[in-house]
Design a protein around this motif. Sequence first.
Motif, PDB file in Angstrom:
ATOM      1  N   SER A   1      11.679  -7.626  -0.909  1.00  0.00           N
ATOM      2  CA  SER A   1      10.231  -7.381  -0.991  1.00  0.00           C
ATOM      3  C   SER A   1       9.483  -8.663  -1.307  1.00  0.00           C
ATOM      4  CB  SER A   1       9.932  -6.314  -2.047  1.00  0.00           C
ATOM      5  OG  SER A   1      10.485  -6.658  -3.301  1.00  0.00           O
ATOM      6  N   ASP A   2      10.077  -9.517  -2.133  1.00  0.00           N
ATOM      7  CA  ASP A   2       9.474 -10.815  -2.446  1.00  0.00           C
ATOM      8  C   ASP A   2       9.444 -11.702  -1.207  1.00  0.00           C
ATOM      9  OD1 ASP A   2       8.467 -13.006  -3.803  1.00  0.00           O
ATOM     10  OD2 ASP A   2      10.394 -13.597  -4.654  1.00  0.00           O
TER      11      ASP A   2
ATOM     12  N   GLU B   1       9.942  -2.702  -1.536  1.00  0.00           N
ATOM     13  CA  GLU B   1       9.962  -2.736  -3.001  1.00  0.00           C
ATOM     14  C   GLU B   1      10.313  -1.361  -3.574  1.00  0.00           C
ATOM     15  OE1 GLU B   1       6.384  -3.026  -5.931  1.00  0.00           O
ATOM     16  OE2 GLU B   1       7.017  -5.086  -5.478  1.00  0.00           O
ATOM     17  N   ALA B   2       9.750  -0.314  -2.986  1.00  0.00           N
ATOM     18  CA  ALA B   2      10.063   1.043  -3.446  1.00  0.00           C
ATOM     19  C   ALA B   2      11.540   1.368  -3.220  1.00  0.00           C
ATOM     20  CB  ALA B   2       9.174   2.053  -2.714  1.00  0.00           C
TER      21      ALA B   2
ATOM     22  N   ARG C   1       2.674  -6.873   4.679  1.00  0.00           N
ATOM     23  CA  ARG C   1       2.380  -6.440   3.307  1.00  0.00           C
ATOM     24  C   ARG C   1       2.772  -4.978   3.097  1.00  0.00           C
ATOM     25  NH1 ARG C   1      -3.415  -9.621   3.174  1.00  0.00           N
ATOM     26  NH2 ARG C   1      -2.579 -11.640   2.467  1.00  0.00           N
ATOM     27  N   ARG C   2       2.536  -4.163   4.106  1.00  0.00           N
ATOM     28  CA  ARG C   2       2.953  -2.763   4.007  1.00  0.00           C
ATOM     29  C   ARG C   2       4.474  -2.665   3.941  1.00  0.00           C
ATOM     30  NH1 ARG C   2       4.342   1.527   7.434  1.00  0.00           N
ATOM     31  NH2 ARG C   2       3.610   3.571   6.655  1.00  0.00           N
ATOM     32  N   GLU C   3       5.152  -3.463   4.763  1.00  0.00           N
ATOM     33  CA  GLU C   3       6.613  -3.479   4.743  1.00  0.00           C
ATOM     34  C   GLU C   3       7.130  -3.919   3.382  1.00  0.00           C
ATOM     35  OE1 GLU C   3      10.610  -3.380   6.544  1.00  0.00           O
ATOM     36  OE2 GLU C   3       8.700  -2.373   6.922  1.00  0.00           O
ATOM     37  N   ALA C   4       6.489  -4.920   2.774  1.00  0.00           N
ATOM     38  CA  ALA C   4       6.902  -5.403   1.456  1.00  0.00           C
ATOM     39  C   ALA C   4       6.798  -4.296   0.414  1.00  0.00           C
ATOM     40  CB  ALA C   4       6.058  -6.603   1.051  1.00  0.00           C
ATOM     41  N   ARG C   5       5.718  -3.519   0.464  1.00  0.00           N
ATOM     42  CA  ARG C   5       5.550  -2.420  -0.503  1.00  0.00           C
ATOM     43  C   ARG C   5       6.625  -1.350  -0.304  1.00  0.00           C
ATOM     44  NH1 ARG C   5       0.062  -3.242   0.929  1.00  0.00           N
ATOM     45  NH2 ARG C   5       0.108  -1.423   2.332  1.00  0.00           N
ATOM     46  N   ARG C   6       6.924  -1.041   0.949  1.00  0.00           N
ATOM     47  CA  ARG C   6       7.939  -0.017   1.232  1.00  0.00           C
ATOM     48  C   ARG C   6       9.331  -0.498   0.799  1.00  0.00           C
ATOM     49  NH1 ARG C   6       7.890   1.795   7.189  1.00  0.00           N
ATOM     50  NH2 ARG C   6       8.730   3.742   6.389  1.00  0.00           N
TER      51      ARG C   6
ATOM     52  N   LEU D   1      11.715  -3.944 -11.395  1.00  0.00           N
ATOM     53  CA  LEU D   1      11.429  -2.812 -10.517  1.00  0.00           C
ATOM     54  C   LEU D   1      11.927  -1.492 -11.093  1.00  0.00           C
ATOM     55  CD1 LEU D   1      12.272  -4.301  -6.991  1.00  0.00           C
ATOM     56  CD2 LEU D   1      10.031  -4.023  -8.046  1.00  0.00           C
TER      57      LEU D   1
ATOM     58  N   GLY E   1       6.836 -10.419   1.258  1.00  0.00           N
ATOM     59  CA  GLY E   1       5.506 -10.714   0.732  1.00  0.00           C
ATOM     60  C   GLY E   1       5.109 -12.152   0.965  1.00  0.00           C
TER      61      GLY E   1
END
Length: 408
Positions: free
Chosen positions: A145-146, A172-173, A165-170, A199, A149
């Motif tokens: 995710s880092d 990260e989850a 950015r959307r991919e990074a959030r997904r 996390l 980002g």
Amino acid sequence: MIGRILFITIDQPRDDGSGGQIASWRLLQSYASLAPVDLVAITPPGGTTSADPCSLAANTTLVPVSAFYFASSPIRLGIKFAISQVGKRPYRLTKFDVSHARDVIRSQVQRHDYDLVHFDHLSSFVYHKLIKGAPSILMEHNVESDLIGRMASEDSRRVARVALRREARRVEAIEARIVHDVDHVLTLSEHDRVALSRLSASNEEQVSVWPVPIKPTVIERPSERAVFNVLVLGSLKSAGRWHGLTWFLDNVWPRVCAQVDHARLSVVGACSVKQRNELAGKDSVKVYGYIDDIDSLLREVSLCAIPLFVGAGIRIKVLELLSRGIPCIGSEVALQGLPDIRGTDLVHTADEWVSSLTAAARSPETLSLAARDGLAELQRTHSPAAALTSLTQAVEAAVRRNETRRQA
């Protein structure tokens, strides 16, 4: 007591390959000293069972994937990325979800009762539901995710930035959930350990650092050189490396050449014909492309420059260069995850790059002596014994947690 291990990875472990391949090979080597290991590697097309993994693994199975690199399969992987955006899983997990790999892993599990399963890279964890009951370890080479980002922040295209950015959030989850689901997580640096622990704070004890063992190599290098030879090393198929190199050539290298006589930039790593032609027009730049015997070239190198602005994890190549006594000058991303070790110089701006390089040209022995001291430090912290101890502790922790969860 561990009887047999299944090691699932993305790309073929190689001790002479990319940074990720080197880390995987040496981790496989550590595992093989604990128990027999069966290796399943999802690879680019054309892979062969080289002597490296075959000498370590009890069994090696390669699963070639035609659409492995975005540079060579932009349409197919672009479509896969688009589909992932409306699906439940992010692209990082769908990219290497291959039916043939599922068949191979199911077959392995039917033949053997594994005491431990190792997932190498986040992308390999897509297969974790195929192996039930066995203790599991995930090696996160990067906090993905880092990494994504950073890619978003450096991309000038608005649509790409939004998608990344959307991919990074997904992702990260997903990373937060995996820290809970897997029995233990390994990282390559303290920076990444802290990032993953944040996390999922309640599972912080499940994440530990595995120190990639180095192999010190004596390279006879002349004390005086007629040419100030700066190395840039790594495949230019990586968009991040190409971006960093072009920035360096535009903002740093011409200023260095204006102050240093006989300066030369040696660019080593796989590149396209278009990239080679573009670099060929630059003053004091020599493009080698991919070469097998890097040590022969290192004898003539003054230092390595690493202008990298997109990335995560730890730069395995920095450890490899320091293990050969080669000093490194790099950006924050280039040296991220490394301790404050002698023989490296962290620079941030173009002015700092120019100042560090010209100082090294005027006094080459200063940084070279520091690199030798840095090597001595690494021999203590990144020895094969330290790596094996760290892995043994991680395996024991994974087994304990797995037993606790099964009894709950």
